[in-house]
Enzyme design. Structure first.
Site, PDB file in Angstrom:
ATOM      1  N   MET A 170     -11.737   5.812  -0.773  1.00 45.50           N
ATOM      2  CA  MET A 170     -12.380   6.154   0.509  1.00 45.50           C
ATOM      3  C   MET A 170     -12.918   7.569   0.374  1.00 45.50           C
ATOM      4  SD  MET A 170      -9.574   4.357   2.905  1.00 45.50           S
ATOM      5  CE  MET A 170      -8.455   4.201   1.525  1.00 45.50           C
TER       6      MET A 170
ATOM      7  N   HIS B 232      -1.528  -1.356  -4.063  1.00 47.60           N
ATOM      8  CA  HIS B 232      -2.752  -0.836  -3.442  1.00 47.60           C
ATOM      9  C   HIS B 232      -2.616   0.675  -3.282  1.00 47.60           C
ATOM     10  CE1 HIS B 232      -6.371  -1.339  -0.935  1.00 47.60           C
ATOM     11  NE2 HIS B 232      -5.846  -0.399  -0.153  1.00 47.60           N
TER      12      HIS B 232
ATOM     13  N   ASP C 269      -7.412  -5.600   4.510  1.00 45.51           N
ATOM     14  CA  ASP C 269      -6.646  -4.353   4.548  1.00 45.51           C
ATOM     15  C   ASP C 269      -6.576  -3.840   5.990  1.00 45.51           C
ATOM     16  OD1 ASP C 269      -5.544  -1.879   4.039  1.00 45.51           O
ATOM     17  OD2 ASP C 269      -7.132  -1.179   2.698  1.00 45.51           O
TER      18      ASP C 269
ATOM     19  N   MET D 235     -12.061  -4.364   5.685  1.00 50.14           N
ATOM     20  CA  MET D 235     -11.148  -3.516   6.463  1.00 50.14           C
ATOM     21  C   MET D 235     -10.958  -4.109   7.860  1.00 50.14           C
ATOM     22  SD  MET D 235     -10.223  -1.134   4.481  1.00 50.14           S
ATOM     23  CE  MET D 235      -9.249  -0.245   5.700  1.00 50.14           C
TER      24      MET D 235
ATOM     25  N   MET E  82      -8.176   9.144  -0.445  1.00 49.13           N
ATOM     26  CA  MET E  82      -8.998   9.631   0.675  1.00 49.13           C
ATOM     27  C   MET E  82      -9.361  11.090   0.460  1.00 49.13           C
ATOM     28  SD  MET E  82      -6.919   8.038   3.864  1.00 49.13           S
ATOM     29  CE  MET E  82      -6.243   6.375   3.821  1.00 49.13           C
TER      30      MET E  82
ATOM     31  N   ASP F  76      -4.511   4.089  -1.950  1.00 48.73           N
ATOM     32  CA  ASP F  76      -5.588   4.594  -1.100  1.00 48.73           C
ATOM     33  C   ASP F  76      -5.906   6.048  -1.431  1.00 48.73           C
ATOM     34  OD1 ASP F  76      -6.065   2.361   0.778  1.00 48.73           O
ATOM     35  OD2 ASP F  76      -3.966   2.688   1.308  1.00 48.73           O
TER      36      ASP F  76
ATOM     37  N   HIS G 135      -8.318   1.939  -3.982  1.00 44.06           N
ATOM     38  CA  HIS G 135      -9.277   1.862  -2.878  1.00 44.06           C
ATOM     39  C   HIS G 135      -9.819   3.270  -2.633  1.00 44.06           C
ATOM     40  CE1 HIS G 135      -9.706   0.857   1.742  1.00 44.06           C
ATOM     41  NE2 HIS G 135     -10.858   1.094   1.167  1.00 44.06           N
TER      42      HIS G 135
ATOM     43  N   SER H  62       0.834  -1.204   0.000  1.00 50.29           N
ATOM     44  CA  SER H  62       0.000   0.000   0.000  1.00 50.29           C
ATOM     45  C   SER H  62       0.866   1.250   0.000  1.00 50.29           C
ATOM     46  CB  SER H  62      -0.916   0.011   1.221  1.00 50.29           C
ATOM     47  OG  SER H  62      -1.531   1.275   1.318  1.00 50.29           O
TER      48      SER H  62
HETATM   49  C1  DX5 Z   1      -6.130   2.519   5.587  1.00 48.30           C
HETATM   50  C2  DX5 Z   1      -5.789   2.033   4.210  1.00 48.30           C
HETATM   51  C3  DX5 Z   1      -4.788   0.952   4.139  1.00 48.30           C
HETATM   52  C4  DX5 Z   1      -3.432   1.278   4.736  1.00 48.30           C
HETATM   53  C5  DX5 Z   1      -2.940   0.026   5.380  1.00 48.30           C
HETATM   54  O1  DX5 Z   1      -7.310   3.242   5.550  1.00 48.30           O
HETATM   55  O2  DX5 Z   1      -6.937   1.566   3.526  1.00 48.30           O
HETATM   56  O3  DX5 Z   1      -4.632   0.445   2.817  1.00 48.30           O
HETATM   57  O4  DX5 Z   1      -2.499   1.701   3.806  1.00 48.30           O
HETATM   58  O5  DX5 Z   1      -1.783   0.316   6.068  1.00 48.30           O
HETATM   59  P1  DX5 Z   1      -1.149  -0.709   7.100  1.00 48.30           P
HETATM   60  O6  DX5 Z   1      -0.820  -1.964   6.322  1.00 48.30           O
HETATM   61  O7  DX5 Z   1       0.029   0.005   7.618  1.00 48.30           O
HETATM   62  O8  DX5 Z   1      -2.191  -0.997   8.150  1.00 48.30           O
HETATM   63 ZN    ZN Z   2      -6.643   0.560   1.565  1.00 44.80          ZN
END
Ligand code: DX5
Ligand code: ZN
Length: 234
Positions: A72, A37, A180, A142, A41, A39, A70, A12
């Site tokens: 969010m 991956h 995740d 999650m 946000m 993210d 992903h 990620s």
């Molecule tokens: C959190 C993200 C994850 C994050 C995971 O909201 O969706 O993808 O990067 O990070 P780790 O593996 O450090 O928990």
């Molecule tokens: Zn994620």
């Protein structure tokens, strides 16, 4: 042709060094990462803001990995075209963000030729995802409240992964189960035993001195677990 490992680790980007993203993406490509991956946000659906499509587009040329985006964000329907155009291969939206019209959003993703994923937050019951499992390419569970990397995973997520994994297997659904949040060397095997086939790993890869070595170590651990058969679409 070389046989693909049954379980994949998706590093990620959230935990990468943002001042040298291209280099870090290239490292993981050299290590053979099949997924990356990413993210996204928006500061509304989650209390954090990351990056948007222009950063993803800029990274596309540095790796052959599938971009597992992903989202969010609230109202993801508005942005399906934008994220499809910037190089996403899989686009995952949150069920909590699309509860009024999940079918419309998933259709929009598929119409753009992308794999469609649906994610649930830790407090959303597994059962809420069941109606969509025959239809989606990826179910993302999650194990932490979305928003930040480096959190400790919530152990109560495990029965949920088991339930969804078993539902996918017993019905022969062509849906990849991704987990995740808080995945590391100490608990990756547990997630795989519960049914996960795609493990997101942020801080346990990019937070290490040698991300490539950390990725390869996690891949080894995850694939050493004895697993039941599961169909794969992506
Ligand atoms: C959190 C993200 C994850 C994050 C995971 O909201 O969706 O993808 O990067 O990070 P780790 O593996 O450090 O928990
Ligand atoms: Zn994620």
């Amino acid at each position: 042709m070389k046989k693909q490992p049954e379980v994949q680790v998706a590093p990620s980007l959230l935990s990468a060094d943002f001042s040298r993203l291209a280099q870090q993406v290239k490292w993981l490509d050299a290590a053979g990462a099949k997924y990356l991956h990413i993210d996204v946000m928006d500061g509304s659906f989650v209390p954090n803001i990351t990056f948007g499509s222009c950063v993803i587009k800029a990274l596309r040329k540095y790796t052959r990995a599938l971009f597992d985006v992903h989202l969010m964000i609230i109202d993801p329907l508005k942005y399906i075209d934008v994220f499809s155009d910037c190089g996403a291969d899989l686009v995952t939206v949150h069920l909590e963000a699309v509860s009024a019209n999940p079918g419309i959003v998933l259709d929009a993703i598929k119409k753009r030729g992308k794999k469609a994923g649906l994610s649930i937050k830790p407090k959303t019951p597994a059962e809420n995802l069941y109606p969509y499992l025959p239809y989606i390419d990826l179910a993302l569970v999650m194990r932490v409240e979305p928003g930040f990397g480096g959190q400790k995973f919530m152990p109560e997520a495990l029965p949920k992964i088991e339930k969804i994994g078993s539902r996918i297997r017993t019905n022969g659904f062509n849906c990849l189960l991704e987990v995740d949040g808080g995945i590391d060397e100490t608990n990756a095997a547990q997630a795989v035993s519960a049914g996960a086939r795609l493990l997101v790993a942020g801080s346990s890869v990019f937070g290490k001195k040698d991300p490539k070595k950390a990725y390869l170590g996690l891949m080894k651990t995850a694939n050493a677990v004895k697993k039941g058969a599961q169909k794969r679409r992506v």
